[in-house]
Design a protein around this motif. Structure first.
Motif, PDB file in Angstrom:
ATOM      1  N   LEU A 107       0.876  -1.155   0.000  1.00 33.40           N
ATOM      2  CA  LEU A 107       0.000   0.000   0.000  1.00 33.40           C
ATOM      3  C   LEU A 107       0.923   1.218   0.000  1.00 33.40           C
ATOM      4  CD1 LEU A 107      -2.901   1.221   0.383  1.00 33.40           C
ATOM      5  CD2 LEU A 107      -2.359   1.260   2.853  1.00 33.40           C
ATOM      6  N   ILE A 108       0.813   2.052  -1.021  1.00 33.35           N
ATOM      7  CA  ILE A 108       1.645   3.247  -1.128  1.00 33.35           C
ATOM      8  C   ILE A 108       0.749   4.448  -0.869  1.00 33.35           C
ATOM      9  CG2 ILE A 108       3.158   4.619  -2.618  1.00 33.35           C
ATOM     10  CD1 ILE A 108       3.617   1.999  -4.248  1.00 33.35           C
ATOM     11  N   THR A 109       1.105   5.243   0.138  1.00 33.80           N
ATOM     12  CA  THR A 109       0.287   6.384   0.532  1.00 33.80           C
ATOM     13  C   THR A 109       1.147   7.626   0.725  1.00 33.80           C
ATOM     14  OG1 THR A 109       0.462   5.659   2.840  1.00 33.80           O
ATOM     15  CG2 THR A 109      -1.517   4.992   1.631  1.00 33.80           C
ATOM     16  N   ILE A 143      10.200  11.259  -2.521  1.00 30.62           N
ATOM     17  CA  ILE A 143      10.385  12.398  -1.623  1.00 30.62           C
ATOM     18  C   ILE A 143       9.605  12.170  -0.319  1.00 30.62           C
ATOM     19  CG2 ILE A 143      10.222  14.906  -1.359  1.00 30.62           C
ATOM     20  CD1 ILE A 143      12.068  13.950  -3.690  1.00 30.62           C
ATOM     21  N   TRP A 144       8.312  11.954  -0.442  1.00 27.41           N
ATOM     22  CA  TRP A 144       7.443  11.602   0.676  1.00 27.41           C
ATOM     23  C   TRP A 144       6.692  10.342   0.283  1.00 27.41           C
ATOM     24  CZ3 TRP A 144       7.637  14.080   5.221  1.00 27.41           C
ATOM     25  CH2 TRP A 144       8.023  15.424   5.255  1.00 27.41           C
ATOM     26  N   ALA A 145       6.563   9.415   1.186  1.00 25.54           N
ATOM     27  CA  ALA A 145       5.725   8.239   0.943  1.00 25.54           C
ATOM     28  C   ALA A 145       5.804   7.306   2.140  1.00 25.54           C
ATOM     29  CB  ALA A 145       6.160   7.485  -0.310  1.00 25.54           C
ATOM     30  N   VAL A 146       4.742   6.554   2.318  1.00 30.21           N
ATOM     31  CA  VAL A 146       4.766   5.413   3.217  1.00 30.21           C
ATOM     32  C   VAL A 146       4.426   4.206   2.349  1.00 30.21           C
ATOM     33  CG1 VAL A 146       3.797   4.281   5.246  1.00 30.21           C
ATOM     34  CG2 VAL A 146       4.045   6.776   5.211  1.00 30.21           C
ATOM     35  N   LEU A 147       5.336   3.263   2.298  1.00 28.19           N
ATOM     36  CA  LEU A 147       5.110   2.011   1.599  1.00 28.19           C
ATOM     37  C   LEU A 147       4.908   0.954   2.675  1.00 28.19           C
ATOM     38  CD1 LEU A 147       7.339   3.737  -0.206  1.00 28.19           C
ATOM     39  CD2 LEU A 147       7.109   1.738  -1.664  1.00 28.19           C
ATOM     40  N   SER A 148       3.675   0.519   2.833  1.00 26.25           N
ATOM     41  CA  SER A 148       3.317  -0.452   3.866  1.00 26.25           C
ATOM     42  C   SER A 148       3.224  -1.832   3.219  1.00 26.25           C
ATOM     43  CB  SER A 148       1.974  -0.093   4.502  1.00 26.25           C
ATOM     44  OG  SER A 148       1.997   1.217   5.031  1.00 26.25           O
ATOM     45  N   GLY A 149       4.005  -2.784   3.734  1.00 18.60           N
ATOM     46  CA  GLY A 149       4.025  -4.144   3.193  1.00 18.60           C
ATOM     47  C   GLY A 149       3.124  -5.071   3.978  1.00 18.60           C
TER      48      GLY A 149
END
Length: 172
Positions: free
Chosen positions: A41-43, A86-92
């Motif tokens: 999930l990329i947010t 630059i900005w991101a949360v990659l939730s696995g």
């Protein structure tokens, strides 16, 4: 309640020793392509892909607030277009957890989230096993329920620091 919700979270921060931060190709290669084992999930994404199709994939929802992508596809995007996040949360997430189950929760975010700097680490998304965070292009954070992955990150990036220790030191 799932066992994973009770596992301790470990973390690392990389903010020195690199020319630029949060280029995932080097991270994935250095850590043995662990990302292939997860759905992502990329947010809260601000990134600089050169290929428009890749940009479309990493912010694919109608409102651009998230993308849901398999580990193989994420690997292929990063292999073909090694851009800075630059900005991101990659939730696995474990591959058996559905997108519908994931979207029942609040979407993780990077810009303005203070929890990364807490002395007690926690993943933002309760079903996630790992979170990779691009923080304003100046550092990379890794938080994980799998201490082995945090260890691999620390080994791959010797200038990285234990995030809990970093936060304790920074607060004192």
């Amino acid at each position: 309640m799932s066992l994973q919700l009770h596992q301790m979270v470990t973390g690392a921060i990389l903010e020195k020793g690199e020319n630029r931060y949060t280029y995932l190709k080097k991270l994935f290669v250095s850590m043995g392509h662990f990302q292939k084992n997860y759905n992502w999930l990329i947010t809260d994404c601000e990134a600089c892909p050169e290929k428009q199709g890749h940009r479309d994939r990493i912010v694919q929802s109608k409102d651009g607030r998230y993308a849901w992508i398999g580990g193989e596809e994420l690997t292929n995007i990063v292999r073909k277009d090694n851009f800075q996040w630059i900005w991101a949360v990659l939730s696995g997430f474990d591959r058996q957890i559905s997108k519908e189950a994931v979207l029942k929760y609040k979407l993780p975010y990077a810009d303005g989230y203070k929890g990364f700097w807490d002395t007690k680490l926690a993943l933002q998304h309760p079903l996630a096993e790992i979170e990779l965070v691009a923080w304003d292009g100046c550092c990379t954070l890794l938080l994980s329920r799998n201490a082995y992955l945090t260890g691999k990150f620390r080994e791959a990036f010797p200038n990285s620091e234990d995030l809990e220790e970093y936060n304790r030191r920074d607060r004192s």
